[in-house]
Design a protein around this motif. Structure first.
Motif, PDB file in Angstrom:
ATOM      1  N   SER A  99       0.830  -1.207   0.000  1.00 47.26           N
ATOM      2  CA  SER A  99       0.000   0.000   0.000  1.00 47.26           C
ATOM      3  C   SER A  99       0.862   1.253   0.000  1.00 47.26           C
ATOM      4  CB  SER A  99      -0.977   0.019   1.186  1.00 47.26           C
ATOM      5  OG  SER A  99      -0.295   0.010   2.407  1.00 47.26           O
ATOM      6  N   VAL A 101       0.481   5.538   0.952  1.00 49.12           N
ATOM      7  CA  VAL A 101      -0.281   6.644   1.524  1.00 49.12           C
ATOM      8  C   VAL A 101       0.301   7.926   0.952  1.00 49.12           C
ATOM      9  CG1 VAL A 101      -0.662   7.942   3.651  1.00 49.12           C
ATOM     10  CG2 VAL A 101      -0.834   5.448   3.672  1.00 49.12           C
ATOM     11  N   HIS A 116      -2.574  -0.620   7.611  1.00 51.57           N
ATOM     12  CA  HIS A 116      -1.532  -0.749   6.587  1.00 51.57           C
ATOM     13  C   HIS A 116      -0.479  -1.762   7.017  1.00 51.57           C
ATOM     14  CE1 HIS A 116      -2.754   2.430   3.794  1.00 51.57           C
ATOM     15  NE2 HIS A 116      -3.079   3.149   4.846  1.00 51.57           N
ATOM     16  N   ARG A 119      -1.714  -5.301   6.548  1.00 48.62           N
ATOM     17  CA  ARG A 119      -1.639  -5.685   5.132  1.00 48.62           C
ATOM     18  C   ARG A 119      -0.209  -6.056   4.752  1.00 48.62           C
ATOM     19  NH1 ARG A 119      -4.268  -0.769   2.476  1.00 48.62           N
ATOM     20  NH2 ARG A 119      -5.877  -0.635   4.038  1.00 48.62           N
TER      21      ARG A 119
END
Length: 124
Positions: A99, A101, A116, A119
């Motif tokens: 991910s 951001v 996050h 994940r």
């Protein structure tokens, strides 16, 4: 407050060591002039819960402040497709990106940080 997150300076070599460590990796591109970066730092990375969540993770930081070597900044921009700040990338063990951001609303609480990190395979 206690000790904060032990951020290390990102280098390609250090990133390869992090990949080989078998731990999740967080790469935080930030700058002293980035107001949103400071907001994330204060809301997420400074509180005790945020520091605790980052244990077991390799924390690497890319300083894109004015005065930092432009070649270093350009290489980091290319490598991680950084268009603006904040830009925080989460990697699973082994270096697979899970991910990214790039706005305050995406990472304005420790709970969102934990999502996050989960994940990325962190044991929280």
């Amino acid at each position: 407050a206690g000790p904060g997150i032990p951020w290390e300076t990102f280098t390609p070599e250090r990133f390869q060591q992090a990949v080989a460590s078998g731990k999740p990796i967080v790469v935080d591109a930030t700058a002293d002039w980035c107001a949103l970066c400071h907001e994330i730092e204060n809301a997420v990375f400074k509180p005790r819960e945020g520091v605790e969540a980052m244990q077991g993770v390799v924390p690497l930081r890319i300083d894109m402040s004015t005065g930092v070597d432009p070649k270093y900044i350009e290489e980091a921009r290319r490598r991680f497709n950084i268009k603006g700040l904040p830009h925080i990338i989460f990697f699973a063990p082994g270096g697979r990106q899970v991910s990214v951001v790039n706005g305050y609303q995406q990472l304005d609480t420790v709970e969102k940080l934990k999502e996050h990190l989960r994940r990325a395979g962190a044991n929280l």
